[in-house]
Write a protein that holds these residues in place. Structure first.
Motif, PDB file in Angstrom:
ATOM      1  N   SER A 211       0.847  -1.192   0.000  1.00  0.00           N
ATOM      2  CA  SER A 211       0.000   0.000   0.000  1.00  0.00           C
ATOM      3  C   SER A 211       0.879   1.238   0.000  1.00  0.00           C
ATOM      4  O   SER A 211       1.787   1.361   0.827  1.00  0.00           O
ATOM      5  CB  SER A 211      -0.901   0.000   1.234  1.00  0.00           C
ATOM      6  N   ALA A 212       0.596   2.135  -0.929  1.00  0.00           N
ATOM      7  CA  ALA A 212       1.422   3.331  -1.088  1.00  0.00           C
ATOM      8  C   ALA A 212       0.645   4.587  -0.736  1.00  0.00           C
ATOM      9  O   ALA A 212      -0.557   4.671  -0.995  1.00  0.00           O
ATOM     10  CB  ALA A 212       1.934   3.418  -2.520  1.00  0.00           C
TER      11      ALA A 212
ATOM     12  N   ILE B 107       6.030  -2.818 -11.835  1.00  0.00           N
ATOM     13  CA  ILE B 107       4.836  -2.437 -12.587  1.00  0.00           C
ATOM     14  C   ILE B 107       4.713  -0.923 -12.575  1.00  0.00           C
ATOM     15  O   ILE B 107       5.021  -0.267 -11.575  1.00  0.00           O
ATOM     16  CB  ILE B 107       3.580  -3.100 -11.984  1.00  0.00           C
ATOM     17  N   THR B 108       4.299  -0.360 -13.699  1.00  0.00           N
ATOM     18  CA  THR B 108       4.070   1.076 -13.739  1.00  0.00           C
ATOM     19  C   THR B 108       2.689   1.387 -13.176  1.00  0.00           C
ATOM     20  O   THR B 108       1.750   0.598 -13.319  1.00  0.00           O
ATOM     21  CB  THR B 108       4.153   1.615 -15.172  1.00  0.00           C
ATOM     22  N   ARG B 109       2.565   2.516 -12.518  1.00  0.00           N
ATOM     23  CA  ARG B 109       1.299   2.864 -11.892  1.00  0.00           C
ATOM     24  C   ARG B 109       0.278   3.328 -12.916  1.00  0.00           C
ATOM     25  O   ARG B 109      -0.919   3.130 -12.730  1.00  0.00           O
ATOM     26  CB  ARG B 109       1.518   3.960 -10.856  1.00  0.00           C
ATOM     27  N   THR B 110       0.712   3.930 -13.995  1.00  0.00           N
ATOM     28  CA  THR B 110      -0.225   4.542 -14.928  1.00  0.00           C
ATOM     29  C   THR B 110      -0.831   3.531 -15.901  1.00  0.00           C
ATOM     30  O   THR B 110      -2.047   3.465 -16.037  1.00  0.00           O
ATOM     31  CB  THR B 110       0.479   5.653 -15.713  1.00  0.00           C
TER      32      THR B 110
ATOM     33  N   GLY C  39      -5.416   0.627  -8.880  1.00  0.00           N
ATOM     34  CA  GLY C  39      -5.213   2.070  -8.827  1.00  0.00           C
ATOM     35  C   GLY C  39      -6.105   2.754  -7.817  1.00  0.00           C
ATOM     36  O   GLY C  39      -5.700   3.706  -7.150  1.00  0.00           O
ATOM     37  N   ALA C  40      -7.331   2.276  -7.690  1.00  0.00           N
ATOM     38  CA  ALA C  40      -8.273   2.915  -6.766  1.00  0.00           C
ATOM     39  C   ALA C  40      -7.799   2.788  -5.322  1.00  0.00           C
ATOM     40  O   ALA C  40      -8.042   3.673  -4.503  1.00  0.00           O
ATOM     41  CB  ALA C  40      -9.651   2.292  -6.928  1.00  0.00           C
ATOM     42  N   LYS C  41      -7.125   1.687  -5.013  1.00  0.00           N
ATOM     43  CA  LYS C  41      -6.640   1.459  -3.656  1.00  0.00           C
ATOM     44  C   LYS C  41      -5.184   1.862  -3.497  1.00  0.00           C
ATOM     45  O   LYS C  41      -4.637   1.747  -2.388  1.00  0.00           O
ATOM     46  CB  LYS C  41      -6.797  -0.017  -3.280  1.00  0.00           C
ATOM     47  N   ASN C  42      -4.551   2.294  -4.583  1.00  0.00           N
ATOM     48  CA  ASN C  42      -3.138   2.648  -4.551  1.00  0.00           C
ATOM     49  C   ASN C  42      -2.308   1.511  -3.960  1.00  0.00           C
ATOM     50  O   ASN C  42      -1.418   1.724  -3.118  1.00  0.00           O
ATOM     51  CB  ASN C  42      -2.902   3.934  -3.770  1.00  0.00           C
ATOM     52  N   THR C  43      -2.613   0.320  -4.425  1.00  0.00           N
ATOM     53  CA  THR C  43      -1.985  -0.894  -3.894  1.00  0.00           C
ATOM     54  C   THR C  43      -1.453  -1.742  -5.035  1.00  0.00           C
ATOM     55  O   THR C  43      -2.100  -1.858  -6.082  1.00  0.00           O
ATOM     56  CB  THR C  43      -2.996  -1.704  -3.065  1.00  0.00           C
ATOM     57  N   VAL C  44      -0.287  -2.307  -4.811  1.00  0.00           N
ATOM     58  CA  VAL C  44       0.322  -3.240  -5.760  1.00  0.00           C
ATOM     59  C   VAL C  44       0.425  -4.599  -5.082  1.00  0.00           C
ATOM     60  O   VAL C  44       0.735  -4.677  -3.888  1.00  0.00           O
ATOM     61  CB  VAL C  44       1.699  -2.732  -6.202  1.00  0.00           C
TER      62      VAL C  44
END
Length: 122
Positions: free
Chosen positions: A23-24, A50-53, A73-78
């Motif tokens: 989580s970022a 992984i790229t965020r965009t 992306g909605a959770k800003n989690t990888v």
């Protein structure tokens, strides 16, 4: 500043699976997220990024086909989905961010989480 928090580590039997989360928070927009691991007495090794965009990914050959990196992306989690785990996968797993998506050298990643321990029993 960027803050990262890993979770999902634990004890699993060989052949099993685990999903790690990263989580970022903070100023993460321009960063790609990578996963690394470090076993006792060994160097920190790149696993996947992984790229965020647009979700571009790349993997280390050692985990290609067994590990899958993804993002929400909605959770800003990888996430790092790890399948067919082996005892040699035992390590502390870290996520980190970089502006150099293809980078595999840990020194190019300026921000790191605290790590989560994965133990694979035989």
């Amino acid at each position: 500043q960027v803050q990262l928090l890993e979770s999902g580590g634990g004890l699993v039997q060989a052949g099993g699976s685990l999903r790690l989360s990263c989580s970022a928070s903070g100023r993460t927009f321009n960063y790609a997220v990578g996963w690394f691991r470090q076993a006792p007495g060994k160097e920190r090794d790149f696993l996947a990024a992984i790229t965020r965009t647009d979700g571009l990914t790349h993997y280390a050959d050692s985990v290609k086909g067994r590990f899958t990196i993804s993002r929400d992306g909605a959770k800003n989690t990888v996430y790092l989905q790890m399948d067919s785990l082996k005892p040699e996968d035992t390590a502390v797993y870290y996520c980190a961010v970089t502006t150099s998506f293809r980078a595999v050298n840990p020194s190019v990643y300026p921000y790191w989480g605290q790590g989560t321990l994965v133990t694979v029993s035989s």
